[in-house]
Design a protein around this motif. Structure first.
Motif, PDB file in Angstrom:
ATOM      1  N   ALA A   1     -55.446 -17.119  -8.296  1.00 27.33           N
ATOM      2  CA  ALA A   1     -54.262 -16.989  -9.139  1.00 27.33           C
ATOM      3  C   ALA A   1     -53.188 -16.146  -8.452  1.00 27.33           C
ATOM      4  O   ALA A   1     -51.996 -16.466  -8.516  1.00 27.33           O
ATOM      5  N   LEU A   2     -53.599 -15.081  -7.794  1.00 23.65           N
ATOM      6  CA  LEU A   2     -52.630 -14.271  -7.053  1.00 23.65           C
ATOM      7  C   LEU A   2     -52.031 -15.049  -5.888  1.00 23.65           C
ATOM      8  O   LEU A   2     -50.828 -14.927  -5.601  1.00 23.65           O
ATOM      9  N   THR A   3     -52.842 -15.852  -5.212  1.00 21.13           N
ATOM     10  CA  THR A   3     -52.315 -16.677  -4.118  1.00 21.13           C
ATOM     11  C   THR A   3     -51.301 -17.685  -4.625  1.00 21.13           C
ATOM     12  O   THR A   3     -50.296 -17.968  -3.956  1.00 21.13           O
ATOM     13  N   LEU A   4     -51.525 -18.232  -5.817  1.00 28.08           N
ATOM     14  CA  LEU A   4     -50.553 -19.152  -6.394  1.00 28.08           C
ATOM     15  C   LEU A   4     -49.227 -18.457  -6.673  1.00 28.08           C
ATOM     16  O   LEU A   4     -48.152 -19.013  -6.410  1.00 28.08           O
ATOM     17  N   ILE A   5     -49.286 -17.236  -7.197  1.00 25.47           N
ATOM     18  CA  ILE A   5     -48.050 -16.491  -7.444  1.00 25.47           C
ATOM     19  C   ILE A   5     -47.320 -16.225  -6.135  1.00 25.47           C
ATOM     20  O   ILE A   5     -46.088 -16.368  -6.034  1.00 25.47           O
ATOM     21  N   VAL A   6     -48.076 -15.854  -5.104  1.00 20.32           N
ATOM     22  CA  VAL A   6     -47.456 -15.554  -3.814  1.00 20.32           C
ATOM     23  C   VAL A   6     -46.796 -16.798  -3.232  1.00 20.32           C
ATOM     24  O   VAL A   6     -45.656 -16.740  -2.731  1.00 20.32           O
ATOM     25  N   ARG A   7     -47.453 -17.933  -3.315  1.00 20.60           N
ATOM     26  CA  ARG A   7     -46.891 -19.135  -2.690  1.00 20.60           C
ATOM     27  C   ARG A   7     -45.710 -19.688  -3.494  1.00 20.60           C
ATOM     28  O   ARG A   7     -44.737 -20.175  -2.899  1.00 20.60           O
ATOM     29  N   ILE A   8     -45.768 -19.617  -4.802  1.00 19.03           N
ATOM     30  CA  ILE A   8     -44.649 -20.115  -5.607  1.00 19.03           C
ATOM     31  C   ILE A   8     -43.420 -19.231  -5.422  1.00 19.03           C
ATOM     32  O   ILE A   8     -42.316 -19.714  -5.153  1.00 19.03           O
ATOM     33  N   LEU A   9     -43.595 -17.917  -5.564  1.00 18.26           N
ATOM     34  CA  LEU A   9     -42.454 -17.011  -5.388  1.00 18.26           C
ATOM     35  C   LEU A   9     -42.043 -16.902  -3.927  1.00 18.26           C
ATOM     36  O   LEU A   9     -40.856 -16.687  -3.626  1.00 18.26           O
ATOM     37  N   GLY A  10     -42.994 -17.007  -3.003  1.00 16.72           N
ATOM     38  CA  GLY A  10     -42.648 -16.959  -1.591  1.00 16.72           C
ATOM     39  C   GLY A  10     -41.823 -18.158  -1.162  1.00 16.72           C
ATOM     40  O   GLY A  10     -40.877 -18.024  -0.364  1.00 16.72           O
ATOM     41  N   ALA A  11     -42.143 -19.336  -1.680  1.00 16.75           N
ATOM     42  CA  ALA A  11     -41.327 -20.514  -1.370  1.00 16.75           C
ATOM     43  C   ALA A  11     -39.928 -20.374  -1.957  1.00 16.75           C
ATOM     44  O   ALA A  11     -38.953 -20.885  -1.382  1.00 16.75           O
ATOM     45  N   ASP A  12     -39.794 -19.680  -3.063  1.00 18.67           N
ATOM     46  CA  ASP A  12     -38.478 -19.488  -3.666  1.00 18.67           C
ATOM     47  C   ASP A  12     -37.559 -18.644  -2.792  1.00 18.67           C
ATOM     48  O   ASP A  12     -36.343 -18.866  -2.773  1.00 18.67           O
ATOM     49  N   VAL A  13     -38.119 -17.667  -2.066  1.00 15.47           N
ATOM     50  CA  VAL A  13     -37.304 -16.788  -1.219  1.00 15.47           C
ATOM     51  C   VAL A  13     -37.422 -17.129   0.262  1.00 15.47           C
ATOM     52  O   VAL A  13     -36.860 -16.423   1.095  1.00 15.47           O
ATOM     53  N   GLY A  14     -38.157 -18.181   0.607  1.00 14.31           N
ATOM     54  CA  GLY A  14     -38.196 -18.634   1.988  1.00 14.31           C
ATOM     55  C   GLY A  14     -39.314 -18.094   2.830  1.00 14.31           C
ATOM     56  O   GLY A  14     -39.277 -18.255   4.057  1.00 14.31           O
ATOM     57  N   ASP A  15     -40.321 -17.446   2.245  1.00 11.22           N
ATOM     58  CA  ASP A  15     -41.459 -16.910   3.006  1.00 11.22           C
ATOM     59  C   ASP A  15     -42.719 -17.213   2.220  1.00 11.22           C
ATOM     60  O   ASP A  15     -43.005 -16.571   1.205  1.00 11.22           O
ATOM     61  N   LEU A  16     -43.469 -18.202   2.680  1.00  9.69           N
ATOM     62  CA  LEU A  16     -44.617 -18.675   1.915  1.00  9.69           C
ATOM     63  C   LEU A  16     -45.727 -17.640   1.835  1.00  9.69           C
ATOM     64  O   LEU A  16     -46.456 -17.586   0.837  1.00  9.69           O
ATOM     65  N   SER A  17     -45.871 -16.809   2.860  1.00 11.29           N
ATOM     66  CA  SER A  17     -46.955 -15.822   2.862  1.00 11.29           C
ATOM     67  C   SER A  17     -46.565 -14.515   2.180  1.00 11.29           C
ATOM     68  O   SER A  17     -47.422 -13.801   1.674  1.00 11.29           O
ATOM     69  N   GLY A  18     -45.278 -14.165   2.182  1.00 11.49           N
ATOM     70  CA  GLY A  18     -44.840 -12.922   1.569  1.00 11.49           C
ATOM     71  C   GLY A  18     -44.989 -11.700   2.445  1.00 11.49           C
ATOM     72  O   GLY A  18     -44.736 -10.586   1.975  1.00 11.49           O
ATOM     73  N   ASP A  19     -45.374 -11.871   3.713  1.00 10.42           N
ATOM     74  CA  ASP A  19     -45.570 -10.715   4.589  1.00 10.42           C
ATOM     75  C   ASP A  19     -44.263 -10.149   5.122  1.00 10.42           C
ATOM     76  O   ASP A  19     -44.191  -8.960   5.436  1.00 10.42           O
ATOM     77  N   ASP A  20     -43.247 -10.985   5.274  1.00  8.15           N
ATOM     78  CA  ASP A  20     -41.982 -10.557   5.868  1.00  8.15           C
ATOM     79  C   ASP A  20     -40.856 -10.467   4.847  1.00  8.15           C
ATOM     80  O   ASP A  20     -39.678 -10.537   5.201  1.00  8.15           O
ATOM     81  N   VAL A  21     -41.201 -10.297   3.602  1.00  7.02           N
ATOM     82  CA  VAL A  21     -40.194 -10.282   2.540  1.00  7.02           C
ATOM     83  C   VAL A  21     -39.662  -8.870   2.357  1.00  7.02           C
ATOM     84  O   VAL A  21     -40.423  -7.917   2.201  1.00  7.02           O
ATOM     85  N   ASP A  22     -38.348  -8.736   2.399  1.00  8.62           N
ATOM     86  CA  ASP A  22     -37.673  -7.504   2.012  1.00  8.62           C
ATOM     87  C   ASP A  22     -37.022  -7.767   0.664  1.00  8.62           C
ATOM     88  O   ASP A  22     -36.050  -8.520   0.568  1.00  8.62           O
ATOM     89  N   PRO A  23     -37.542  -7.195  -0.428  1.00  9.17           N
ATOM     90  CA  PRO A  23     -37.038  -7.556  -1.759  1.00  9.17           C
ATOM     91  C   PRO A  23     -35.573  -7.216  -1.974  1.00  9.17           C
ATOM     92  O   PRO A  23     -34.944  -7.757  -2.878  1.00  9.17           O
ATOM     93  N   LEU A  24     -35.009  -6.327  -1.158  1.00 12.87           N
ATOM     94  CA  LEU A  24     -33.598  -5.996  -1.293  1.00 12.87           C
ATOM     95  C   LEU A  24     -32.704  -6.945  -0.509  1.00 12.87           C
ATOM     96  O   LEU A  24     -31.504  -7.002  -0.757  1.00 12.87           O
ATOM     97  N   ALA A  25     -33.278  -7.667   0.446  1.00 15.57           N
ATOM     98  CA  ALA A  25     -32.481  -8.543   1.298  1.00 15.57           C
ATOM     99  C   ALA A  25     -32.546 -10.000   0.865  1.00 15.57           C
ATOM    100  O   ALA A  25     -31.553 -10.717   0.943  1.00 15.57           O
ATOM    101  N   VAL A  26     -33.706 -10.457   0.398  1.00 19.16           N
ATOM    102  CA  VAL A  26     -33.832 -11.861   0.010  1.00 19.16           C
ATOM    103  C   VAL A  26     -33.189 -12.083  -1.342  1.00 19.16           C
ATOM    104  O   VAL A  26     -33.050 -11.171  -2.162  1.00 19.16           O
ATOM    105  N   LYS A  27     -32.783 -13.306  -1.576  1.00 22.95           N
ATOM    106  CA  LYS A  27     -32.175 -13.693  -2.839  1.00 22.95           C
ATOM    107  C   LYS A  27     -32.898 -14.918  -3.376  1.00 22.95           C
ATOM    108  O   LYS A  27     -33.081 -15.908  -2.676  1.00 22.95           O
TER     109      LYS A  27
END
Length: 419
Positions: free
Chosen positions: A98-124
């Motif tokens: 379930a956590l992996t599903l959240i990561v992949r759905i929200l990660g695809a929304d901001v352009g990073d499927l894994s979520g490792d390189d996401v800066d929450p202040l920079a991505v939109k």
């Protein structure tokens, strides 16, 4: 049917909903494809992006949150956790899935499927209002992830379930990402000056993130530690309430300890080059400390008491050729030098200004970008470095302002009498 009819007004959303419904007749089957180890990353990204932008909220969100709540005896928080109409109360996915599903759905929304390189202040986020991605960033969904972390705290303290901890921190990081321009502010950001609502939930969110950072190690390439630091950086930067509570519970001391664990020791240089993630850990530790500085003067005073100007000077001296590390240390020195006692210590050891001037000359554009997005006023020493003033003159100006030395004057000036 109600899912497709709700998308009828938007042709693009209707096309995505039709593609999802035709390819996956059942919700569970569509989510299983997002977890498939045999699918190509491009296929998973396209499917996750279609799922994230669906409007209105489909049975996907209740299904995922219901799996997160499995085994929790607490009452349901809101309608998002209710099972879909006609759906069963069975749990088709484990907590990690379930956590992996959240990561992949929200990660695809901001352009990073894994979520490792996401800066929450920079991505939109590009998700429309009322979409699945927006529902997964709601207060109920965030608190469900926090509750899951709380249930697994004994295992985390024993350094077990490391992958589950990493996925939980990734999911929380993606849930804290900034919404697109024009959308409503996140629920954990104060909407009005003096607004005190949701204070308890904000404190729970900050406490859990700090607790996870305190008990995380350098496993999995520092990814868990980096995700926790990024969460704290986002919370402290955007929410004054979260920042004040973090300072009260000792977040500055903890982040300073994390920074010094990566920068002090005989093998620091080799470790920084060889281990992936160590450089990012140092950068976000500095950024988190900078984000904790604004607000009352006691925040800057607390950072000054930790002696962080020496850590910033050591980083600028040893890692001058590392752009992100050097500029993050430059911003850290600018934040702590706003304190008067730190300014006096800088006068006593002017080599700090020499190292800062070298960073300014080596990375002129990056140093300006590093100090601009902050709520704290710019310290006079950093302002002088940005204006390319000689470090000796800066030390003399700081000493004069602090009363350490008197400014040279050839002719004594007699004060005029006021009549």
């Amino acid at each position: 049917c109600f899912w497709l009819l709700g998308c009828a007004r938007e042709p693009a959303l209707q096309t995505r909903a039709m593609a999802w419904a035709v390819e996956f007749p059942s919700v569970e089957g569509g989510l299983r494809e997002l977890l498939s180890p045999y699918a190509r990353p491009e296929e998973i990204y396209e499917r996750a992006l279609n799922c994230a932008h669906l409007v209105p909220v489909s049975p996907v969100v209740p299904l995922i949150l219901g799996c997160l709540a499995a085994g929790d005896g607490s009452p349901k928080r809101g309608p998002l956790m209710a099972p879909p109409p006609g759906g069963s109360a069975d749990v088709p996915f484990a907590a990690l899935e379930a956590l992996t599903l959240i990561v992949r759905i929200l990660g695809a929304d901001v352009g990073d499927l894994s979520g490792d390189d996401v800066d929450p202040l920079a991505v939109k986020s590009a998700a429309p209002a009322g979409s699945i991605a927006e529902a997964l960033r709601s207060q109920d969904a965030v608190l469900m992830v926090v509750d899951l972390m709380h249930r697994y705290l004994p295992a985390f303290e024993r350094q077990q379930e490391q992958h589950l901890r990493l996925e939980a921190l990734r999911a929380l990081l993606l849930q804290l990402s900034v919404p697109p321009p024009g959308a409503e502010s996140p629920w954990w950001v104060e909407g009005d000056i003096g607004h005190g609502g949701r204070g308890e939930n904000r404190r729970r969110l900050v406490d859990m993130t700090i607790y996870m950072l305190r008990h995380v190690n350098d496993e999995l390439g520092f990814r868990s530690k980096i995700a926790a630091l990024r969460c704290l950086h986002c919370l402290a930067f955007l929410s004054p309430d979260c920042r004040a509570h973090a300072m009260q519970v000792g977040c500055a001391e903890l982040v300073a300890a994390v920074l010094r664990a990566q920068t002090r020791g005989p093998q620091v240089t080799a470790r920084l080059v060889q281990l992936p993630g160590a450089e990012t850990t140092i950068v976000f530790a500095c950024r988190t400390l900078v984000a904790l500085a604004p607000g009352p003067r006691k925040h800057v005073r607390a950072l000054g008491e930790l002696g962080l100007e020496r850590d910033a000077g050591d980083l600028m001296q040893r890692f001058l050729q590392y752009r992100q590390v050097a500029t993050a240390a430059f911003a850290l020195l600018g934040s702590v030098s706003y304190d008067e006692e730190v300014g006096a210590r800088i006068v006593a050891s002017p080599e700090l200004l020499v190292h800062a001037a070298m960073v300014r000359e080596r990375w002129p554009k990056d140093t300006e970008e590093a100090i601009l997005p902050h709520w704290q006023p710019m310290a006079p020493t950093i302002k002088a470095l940005i204006d390319r003033v000689d470090p000796k003159d800066i030390a003399r100006m700081v000493a004069t302002a602090a009363g350490v030395v008197r400014s040279p004057s050839r002719t004594p000036v007699t004060p005029r009498r006021s009549w």
